[in-house]
Design a protein around this motif. Structure first.
Motif, PDB file in Angstrom:
ATOM      1  N   ARG A   1      -4.296   0.642 -12.530  1.00 44.33           N
ATOM      2  CA  ARG A   1      -3.235   0.723 -11.528  1.00 44.33           C
ATOM      3  C   ARG A   1      -2.042   1.556 -11.996  1.00 44.33           C
ATOM      4  O   ARG A   1      -1.312   2.112 -11.183  1.00 44.33           O
ATOM      5  CB  ARG A   1      -2.759  -0.691 -11.158  1.00 44.33           C
TER       6      ARG A   1
ATOM      7  N   ASP B   1      -6.667   1.448  -7.657  1.00 46.50           N
ATOM      8  CA  ASP B   1      -5.881   0.219  -7.605  1.00 46.50           C
ATOM      9  C   ASP B   1      -6.748  -1.038  -7.521  1.00 46.50           C
ATOM     10  O   ASP B   1      -6.258  -2.151  -7.741  1.00 46.50           O
ATOM     11  CB  ASP B   1      -4.923   0.250  -6.414  1.00 46.50           C
ATOM     12  N   THR B   2      -8.035  -0.881  -7.185  1.00 49.98           N
ATOM     13  CA  THR B   2      -8.916  -2.048  -7.177  1.00 49.98           C
ATOM     14  C   THR B   2      -9.272  -2.488  -8.592  1.00 49.98           C
ATOM     15  O   THR B   2      -9.824  -3.580  -8.780  1.00 49.98           O
ATOM     16  CB  THR B   2     -10.208  -1.765  -6.384  1.00 49.98           C
TER      17      THR B   2
ATOM     18  N   ASP C   1       0.831  -1.211   0.000  1.00 54.74           N
ATOM     19  CA  ASP C   1       0.000   0.000   0.000  1.00 54.74           C
ATOM     20  C   ASP C   1       0.857   1.248   0.000  1.00 54.74           C
ATOM     21  O   ASP C   1       0.570   2.221  -0.698  1.00 54.74           O
ATOM     22  CB  ASP C   1      -0.932   0.001   1.216  1.00 54.74           C
TER      23      ASP C   1
ATOM     24  N   TYR D   1     -17.975   3.427  -4.493  1.00 57.65           N
ATOM     25  CA  TYR D   1     -16.631   3.098  -4.002  1.00 57.65           C
ATOM     26  C   TYR D   1     -16.190   3.975  -2.830  1.00 57.65           C
ATOM     27  O   TYR D   1     -15.006   4.077  -2.538  1.00 57.65           O
ATOM     28  CB  TYR D   1     -15.633   3.175  -5.153  1.00 57.65           C
TER      29      TYR D   1
END
Length: 451
Positions: free
Chosen positions: A130, A124-125, A7, A63
């Motif tokens: 990404r 990034d999900t 992360d 989200y």
């Protein structure tokens, strides 16, 4: 690599990076300002694009948890909606590495400072997103553009971008001054949209050469022509000042077009400017440099003292430059149309009454909103609206301080929080507020006698 280190590594993709030649994606905030900022970037070789706004709100809400303030949901929805459209349009040719998402941040207690970090995690999900980098400007260094452009361009870009922001503010104020009094409904919006396209093209053409004279001439011509749209037979309407959180008060879709609503009920609106915020950030940096100099002096740290004094000197030059350019633009317009002049930061601080109402030392937008609202009252405005995201801390502070002050002065005041839902009583509240503002104006004109 464990999850925590992963992360941390991913968050490094929120960084200052040279955006030259990459498609820079800007979330739209103001009707004119974001467009002119994008044109300024394009003038310096950056293919900047202003994304469509508010069409992806459902994605933004999907989200997020709802604990974020509303602009986070809106801007997240904007970037997801745009990327979704690009994937469909380009198919296998979609390459995330050619895009850079531009999302500024602030320091201090406001959640805005964490938007780009949260949105990095959301992007990034999606495996296909990404590699899309996020870049930013920050209030921490007074919106320095170092790192976004080559060093020989960054300094000059900042100057052009500031003037573009002032011009955008002036375009807004031309609309707000003319539209409530236009001879034919819709003529102001149609003309100003055409003028905005022309200004974008001019910024792209002369921005890198810094031909400010051409920009000033165009602004004056727009003001001269717009002044001719005013019907002198329409009496001046009660003037309403809008303050509050910078995104919500300037983003028509998020605030459900509150300016037009107030105009429809018979008011004339002036919203706080973007340049006012930029100038405030510059003054805050100067305060920071002065504090650092004082601390270095007490510690007898000569090297740090010298660096802080030098930085403060450079910041004073920057502030003087901004004041000079702002005056140039407004002076050109005021030759033809009596738009509301912008507040200086010194003037706003004066209305905080030496810290009795609030203090710049605390920072946040509350300082600007409280001081700006009281400045409007001093200038003869007839009502104040505080526009902000639901649960916004600085605006809640602003409300707590302004309400009793303005109640004592008998100046109409309205809180207008937004979270994307439609409140059934908002229309009634606005209509009642404008009616109260009209009554207040009539009392003022009749020597405070009841009317």
């Amino acid at each position: 690599m464990d999850a925590k280190k992963t992360d941390t590594a991913r968050l490094r993709l929120v960084q200052r990076l040279d955006v030259t030649g990459r498609v820079l994606l800007l979330p739209r905030m103001t009707p004119f300002g974001t467009r002119f900022l994008a044109a300024s970037f394009r003038a310096f070789g950056v293919p900047a694009v202003v994304m469509e706004t508010y069409k992806g709100l459902s994605l933004g809400k999907e989200y997020t948890s709802g604990k974020e303030c509303f602009p986070c949901q809106v801007t997240l929805g904007d970037i997801l909606y745009f990327l979704q459209g690009e994937k469909e349009r380009l198919g296998s040719r979609f390459d995330p590495r050619r895009y850079v998402y531009f999302l500024p941040e602030s320091d201090g207690p406001c959640r805005f400072g964490m938007y780009n970090k949260l949105q990095r995690l959301v992007l990034d999900t999606f495996p296909e997103y990404r590699d899309i980098a996020i870049t930013y400007l920050s209030t921490q260094d007074a919106y320095s553009v170092a790192g976004l452009l080559p060093a020989h361009k960054a300094r000059y870009f900042r100057r052009v971008a500031y003037v573009a922001a002032v011009i955008a503010d002036v375009f807004d104020r031309i609309v707000w001054r003319v539209r409530p009094y236009e001879r034919t409904a819709g003529m102001t919006d149609a003309f100003m949209e055409e003028a905005a396209w022309d200004m974008e093209a001019l910024l792209e053409r002369v921005g890198e050469a810094r031909d400010f004279q051409a920009l000033l001439d165009r602004v004056e011509e727009v003001a001269r022509r717009a002044a001719g749209f005013v019907d002198p037979g329409i009496a001046r309407k009660p003037r309403i000042g809008i303050v509050g959180e910078i995104y919500l008060r300037t983003h028509p879709e998020s605030n459900q077009d509150i300016v037009r609503q107030i105009e429809r009920h018979g008011g004339e609106v002036v919203d706080a400017s973007i340049a006012e915020w930029i100038n405030f950030v510059s003054h805050e940096r100067l305060r920071k440099m002065k504090r650092q100099a004082a601390l270095a002096f007490r510690r007898k740290d000569g090297r740090s003292l010298k660096e802080a004094v030098r930085a403060a000197g450079l910041q004073k030059v920057e502030i003087a430059y901004q004041a000079w350019r702002l005056k140039q633009v407004y002076d050109r317009v005021l030759r033809h149309l009596d738009i509301q002049p912008d507040h200086s930061i010194r003037e706003i601080e004066k209305f905080l009454d030496g810290g009795r109402h609030f203090s710049f030392e605390i920072g946040t937008e509350a300082a600007l909103s409280i001081g700006g609202a009281l400045a409007h009252v001093h200038e003869g405005f007839h009502g104040i609206v505080n526009v902000f995201p639901f649960t916004c801390m600085p605006s809640t502070i602003c409300s707590a301080i302004l309400k009793p002050i303005l109640a004592q002065k008998r100046v109409p005041y309205l809180d207008a929080p937004y979270d994307g839902t439609v409140q059934p009583n908002r229309e009634v509240a606005l209509r009642t507020f404008v009616y109260q503002a009209r009554q207040y104006r009539d009392r003022q004109q009749n020597g405070n006698r009841e009317v």
